[in-house]
Motif scaffolding. Structure first.
Motif, PDB file in Angstrom:
ATOM      1  N   UNK A 183       0.846  -1.192   0.000  1.00  0.00           N
ATOM      2  CA  UNK A 183       0.000   0.000   0.000  1.00  0.00           C
ATOM      3  C   UNK A 183       0.883   1.244   0.000  1.00  0.00           C
ATOM      4  N   UNK A 184       0.264   2.366  -0.320  1.00  0.00           N
ATOM      5  CA  UNK A 184       0.930   3.657  -0.178  1.00  0.00           C
ATOM      6  C   UNK A 184       0.842   4.114   1.275  1.00  0.00           C
ATOM      7  N   UNK A 185       1.749   4.996   1.662  1.00  0.00           N
ATOM      8  CA  UNK A 185       1.615   5.670   2.945  1.00  0.00           C
ATOM      9  C   UNK A 185       0.676   6.840   2.750  1.00  0.00           C
ATOM     10  N   UNK A 186      -0.326   6.926   3.611  1.00  0.00           N
ATOM     11  CA  UNK A 186      -1.260   8.038   3.525  1.00  0.00           C
ATOM     12  C   UNK A 186      -0.795   9.200   4.368  1.00  0.00           C
ATOM     13  N   UNK A 187      -1.725  10.038   4.817  1.00  0.00           N
ATOM     14  CA  UNK A 187      -1.381  11.184   5.660  1.00  0.00           C
ATOM     15  C   UNK A 187      -0.689  10.686   6.920  1.00  0.00           C
ATOM     16  N   UNK A 188       0.414  11.351   7.259  1.00  0.00           N
ATOM     17  CA  UNK A 188       1.257  10.907   8.370  1.00  0.00           C
ATOM     18  C   UNK A 188       1.580   9.422   8.167  1.00  0.00           C
ATOM     19  N   UNK A 237       6.686  -4.463   7.146  1.00  0.00           N
ATOM     20  CA  UNK A 237       6.542  -5.325   8.313  1.00  0.00           C
ATOM     21  C   UNK A 237       6.870  -6.750   7.920  1.00  0.00           C
ATOM     22  N   UNK A 238       7.364  -7.529   8.865  1.00  0.00           N
ATOM     23  CA  UNK A 238       7.769  -8.900   8.565  1.00  0.00           C
ATOM     24  C   UNK A 238       7.020  -9.878   9.458  1.00  0.00           C
ATOM     25  N   UNK A 239       6.982 -11.131   9.026  1.00  0.00           N
ATOM     26  CA  UNK A 239       6.365 -12.183   9.829  1.00  0.00           C
ATOM     27  C   UNK A 239       7.391 -12.767  10.788  1.00  0.00           C
ATOM     28  N   UNK A 240       7.027 -13.817  11.502  1.00  0.00           N
ATOM     29  CA  UNK A 240       7.921 -14.403  12.502  1.00  0.00           C
ATOM     30  C   UNK A 240       9.156 -15.031  11.879  1.00  0.00           C
ATOM     31  N   UNK A 241       9.093 -15.329  10.578  1.00  0.00           N
ATOM     32  CA  UNK A 241      10.249 -15.898   9.878  1.00  0.00           C
ATOM     33  C   UNK A 241      11.135 -14.820   9.270  1.00  0.00           C
ATOM     34  N   UNK A 279       3.960  -7.129   4.636  1.00  0.00           N
ATOM     35  CA  UNK A 279       3.282  -5.895   4.230  1.00  0.00           C
ATOM     36  C   UNK A 279       4.348  -4.846   3.939  1.00  0.00           C
ATOM     37  N   UNK A 280       4.180  -4.132   2.821  1.00  0.00           N
ATOM     38  CA  UNK A 280       5.150  -3.125   2.419  1.00  0.00           C
ATOM     39  C   UNK A 280       4.403  -1.847   2.045  1.00  0.00           C
TER      40      UNK A 280
END
Length: 321
Positions: free
Chosen positions: A274-279, A300-304, A309-310
């Motif tokens: 996704x894009x970064x939105x406001x703030x 963000x990464x998973x436990x491995x 998510x980027x």
């Protein structure tokens, strides 16, 4: 003496019943099935009934929902409350990822269905559906879903016990909990809006959040949801090193000032972007192809340690916000 062999059927319920006019305290077993069994047929189970489970002596209390059972009755098993002489229950399960289904016509009007599963050890196993005279090919489970079949005494698939779609990471977009329709949740799954019934009690506060969702392919309902992100995570950031849009892969390099610290890449197929939105709000969905080498991203990464998510940074000229 006329003995009717009814089955195989699917055990729906077994319980003690009391208080029925004209009956003494007794037990019953309720089945659904095809052939000689009607929908929701139940049989009384006298104490002398011989019961086995996978060939071993058992009691009515040992039987469970979705066992495949064969019942011998005194007389035709076409009416409720027919007494049983014997019950042979089978609890044999095969679990695997659904790969494919084929249908073979054996006559001009009927055929057989075969399903291939990938088992936990990676091997493939083909099962034959129990009905050898299907009028048409049955609907196939979703590809990649985890399937559980119950087998009959002949080793053929008798019942689809469960089918759970592979877990997906999604973004909740709306929750419907009022009106005459069942409660439902709508989510974005990599750019596609999907709606499913759910009785999990989704709070409206989940709208806009990213989480891991599991859909049951039998009931088509959401069985589980785990919240992952309520905003863009900022603890990990880096630059896109390479993009493979066809393979849905993004490689991210992480620098501390000018020195390369780590490299992250995607090995999972259900990561979201996704894009970064406001703030640090989560913005619009961004396809893998819309990332470019050098893009500043949070992830963000998973436990491995794999990216799940980027988020493409809103201001690409600086890390400041």
């Amino acid at each position: 003496l006329r003995v009717n062999i009814a089955g195989p059927g699917r055990l729906v319920d077994s319980r003690n019943i009391t208080g029925v006019a004209g009956w003494t305290a007794t037990s019953r077993i309720t089945l659904t099935g095809e052939g000689s069994l009607l929908t929701a047929v139940y049989f009384t189970v006298p104490a002398a009934t011989r019961i086995t489970l996978n060939g071993a002596p058992a009691t009515l209390a040992d039987l469970a929902k979705d066992d495949v059972v064969y019942i011998a009755t005194l007389g035709a098993a076409t009416v409720d409350a027919t007494p049983t002489l014997s019950i042979a229950a089978h609890r044999i399960r095969v679990v695997g990822a659904f790969v494919s289904q084929r249908f073979v016509w054996t006559t001009a009007l009927a055929g057989r269905a075969f399903m291939t599963l990938r088992l936990a050890d990676g091997t493939l196993r083909e099962l034959r559906w129990h009905d050898a005279a299907l009028a048409a090919e049955p609907a196939a489970p979703a590809a990649g879903s985890t399937i559980t079949y119950a087998l009959n005494a002949d080793g053929h698939a008798r019942l689809l016990v469960a089918a759970v779609l592979a877990t997906n990471i999604v973004r909740v977009t709306s929750v419907a909990t009022v009106g005459g329709a069942p409660p439902s949740v709508t989510y974005d799954m990599r750019g596609t809006a999907v709606t499913h019934v759910t009785y999990l009690g989704f709070p409206h506060g989940q709208i806009g959040n990213i989480g891991r969702i599991t859909v049951n392919a039998v009931t088509n309902e959401v069985d589980a949801y785990e919240q992952l992100y309520t905003a863009v995570p900022t603890t990990r950031r880096g630059r896109v090193f390479s993009v493979d849009a066809a393979g849905n892969v993004i490689v991210v390099q992480v620098y501390d000032m000018t020195q390369l610290v780590e490299i992250y890449h995607v090995t999972r197929t259900d990561f979201v972007a996704y894009d970064q939105g406001a703030l640090f709000a989560i913005g619009a969905f961004r396809p893998t192809a819309n990332f470019a080498i050098g893009d500043r991203v949070y992830f963000g990464v998973d436990t491995a340690g794999q990216i799940q998510a980027i988020f493409r940074k809103r201001d690409q000229t600086t890390w400041a916000d």
